[in-house]
Enzyme design. Structure first.
Site, PDB file in Angstrom:
ATOM      1  N   ARG A  39       0.846  -1.217   0.000  1.00 50.40           N
ATOM      2  CA  ARG A  39       0.000   0.000   0.000  1.00 50.40           C
ATOM      3  C   ARG A  39       0.875   1.258   0.000  1.00 50.40           C
ATOM      4  O   ARG A  39       0.603   2.212  -0.713  1.00 50.40           O
ATOM      5  CB  ARG A  39      -0.918   0.029   1.228  1.00 50.40           C
ATOM      6  N   GLU A 183     -13.988 -14.872   8.654  1.00 53.94           N
ATOM      7  CA  GLU A 183     -13.867 -14.265   7.323  1.00 53.94           C
ATOM      8  C   GLU A 183     -13.513 -15.281   6.238  1.00 53.94           C
ATOM      9  O   GLU A 183     -12.334 -15.524   5.967  1.00 53.94           O
ATOM     10  CB  GLU A 183     -12.811 -13.142   7.337  1.00 53.94           C
ATOM     11  N   LYS A 225     -17.730 -12.159   8.203  1.00 57.51           N
ATOM     12  CA  LYS A 225     -17.149 -11.162   7.291  1.00 57.51           C
ATOM     13  C   LYS A 225     -16.948 -11.799   5.925  1.00 57.51           C
ATOM     14  O   LYS A 225     -15.894 -12.389   5.653  1.00 57.51           O
ATOM     15  CB  LYS A 225     -15.820 -10.653   7.860  1.00 57.51           C
ATOM     16  N   GLY A 269     -11.258  -5.367  -3.065  1.00 55.89           N
ATOM     17  CA  GLY A 269     -10.770  -4.852  -4.341  1.00 55.89           C
ATOM     18  C   GLY A 269     -11.817  -4.053  -5.109  1.00 55.89           C
ATOM     19  O   GLY A 269     -11.536  -3.532  -6.187  1.00 55.89           O
TER      20      GLY A 269
END
Ligand code: 13P
Length: 349
Positions: A39, A183, A225, A269
Site C-alpha cells: 500500500r 472471514e 465477514k 478490491g
C-alpha cells in the site's frame, strides 16, 4: 459452570451487537507488514515502523470518526504501538468509544497437493496469543480464509480444511472472551460470472456454519465477514448494485443462520464508492435477519493514503477523506447513501 458460560456468551453477544450498532461499521487496519508495504509503495512511502505508526495514528485520531466506526482491527505490531502522547493505541481507541480488535491468523500458505489453493495457518499457540491480546484490550479478533474460483476450484478439500480452521479459531476466541470475526473470502480474481460466485459463496458458507456448529461456536457471539456476491474482475458481465444486492441476499438468506447478529462485508478490491453503493443497495431492501454492515480495508483507506502521501502537513486533509468515506458508509447502513454525498464533505486544506 453453566452460568459462567452463559454470562460469557452474553458479553460476547453484546460486543458483537456494539460492533454492528446502527450507522456504524469496522475499519480493517490490520494489514500485515507485507501488505502495508504494498500500500505504501503506491504512494512512494517507505514502510518503516515509524511511518506505519504515524499512518495508523492518523486513522485512529480522526475527529468525529467514532460516529461511523464502531471497531478497528489491528495488526500485532500496531496493538503494541502508541500515539505521540504515549497513549497505547488500544486505549486511545477505547477512550473514543471504538472497540479494538486484532488479526490473529498468520496468513495463507499453499494447500499441499491442491494447486492454486490456499489454507490459512496460525492455530498453533493461538490460545495463549488470544489471552495476551485480551489483556492488551482487544475485544474481538479476525481470521481470514481465501478461496479462488476457476473451472475446477475451489475443491471440496479446500472448503473443508478452511472451514475447520475457522471454527477452531472461533471456538478458541469465544473461550478467551473475544468475539470472532469469521472471514471466508471468495476472491474476485477470474472471469467467472455472478451466478458462479453465488454458488461457490453458498457452498463455502454452508461448510463454515456446519463446522462452527459442530465445534460448539455460539452464533450469537460472532460476526461473519464475507465477500459480496460479484462477477470476477475479468468477467465481461456488467452488474448493477441492485443485482449484486439481490444475489448476495438470496445466497445469505439460504445459509447464514438468523442467530448471527451481523454480516460485515469486506471490500475485496471493489472501488470505495462501488463498495458503499452496493452495501447501500442491500440495506435499501428493508429489514433482514442480521445487521448488514462493513469491515472495509481498502475501500476506507485508499483515498486516505492518496491524500496523505506520507507528509505531516497532509494529515488533516487525509483525515477528512477518512471521515468522508466513513460517513458515506454510515449512510449506506440505512440505505440512505447517494452519490451527491461524495461532494457534501468539503475538504479542509
Ligand atoms: P478489504 O476491505 O481491503 O478487502 O480488507 C478487508 C480485510 O480485512 C481483508 O482481510
Amino acid at each position: 459452570m453453566k452460568d459462567k458460560l452463559r454470562h460469557n456468551i452474553t458479553d460476547l453477544a453484546l460486543t458483537a451487537l456494539d460492533l454492528v450498532a446502527p450507522g456504524k461499521g469496522i475499519l480493517a487496519a490490520d494489514e500485515s507488514e507485507g501488505t502495508i508495504e504494498k500500500r505504501f509503495n503506491t504512494i512512494g512511502v517507505e514502510s518503516t515502523a515509524e511511518n506505519r505508526r504515524a499512518y495508523r495514528q492518523l486513522l485512529f485520531t480522526t475527529p468525529n470518526v467514532e460516529e461511523a466506526i464502531s471497531g478497528v482491527i489491528l495488526f500485532d505490531e500496531t496493538i503494541h504501538q502508541a500515539a505521540d502522547n504515549g497513549r497505547p493505541f488500544p486505549q486511545l481507541l477505547q477512550d473514543r468509544g471504538i472497540i479494538p480488535g486484532i488479526k490473529v491468523d498468520k496468513g495463507k500458505i499453499d494447500l499441499p497437493g491442491f494447486d492454486g489453493e490456499k489454507v490459512t495457518e496460525g492455530l498453533d499457540g493461538l490460545n495463549g496469543r488470544l489471552a495476551h491480546y485480551r489483556e492488551l484490550g482487544a475485544r474481538f479478533a479476525k481470521w481470514r480464509a481465501v478461496y479462488t474460483i476457476d473451472d475446477y476450484l475451489p475443491t471440496h478439500t479446500c472448503i473443508q480444511v478452511n472451514a475447520h480452521a475457522l471454527a477452531r479459531y472461533a471456538a478458541l476466541c469465544q473461550a478467551n472472551g473475544l468475539v470472532p470475526i469469521v472471514e471466508p473470502e471468495v476472491l474476485m480474481n477470474g472471469d467467472h460470472g455472478l451466478d458462479r460466485c453465488e454458488v461457490v459463496t453458498g457452498a463455502v458458507l454452508q461448510a463454515v456454519f456446519a463446522e462452527l456448529l459442530a465445534q460448539g461456536v455460539a452464533y450469537e457471539g460472532m460476526l461473519l465477514k464475507p465477500n459480496m456476491v460479484l462477477p470476477g474482475q475479468d468477467s465481461p458481465e456488467q452488474v448493477t448494485a441492485e443485482e449484486v444486492a439481490a444475489a448476495t441476499l438470496r445466497c445469505f438468506r439460504r445459509v447464514v443462520p438468523a442467530a448471527v447478529p451481523g454480516i460485515v462485508f469486506l471490500s475485496g478490491g471493489q472501488g470505495p464508492e462501488e463498495a458503499t453503493e452496493r452495501l447501500n443497495a442491500m440495506n435499501a431492501q428493508g429489514s433482514q435477519p442480521w445487521e448488514l454492515s462493513f469491515s472495509f480495508g481498502r475501500a476506507l483507506q485508499e483515498p486516505v493514503l492518496q491524500a496523505w502521501q506520507g507528509q505531516a502537513e497532509n494529515v488533516s486533509q487525509a483525515q477528512q477523506r477518512f471521515l468522508q468515506r466513513a460517513m458515506c458508509n454510515r449512510a449506506a447502513r440505512r440505505g440512505d447513501y447517494g452519490s451527491e454525498m461524495e461532494e457534501a464533505w468539503p475538504l479542509v486544506g
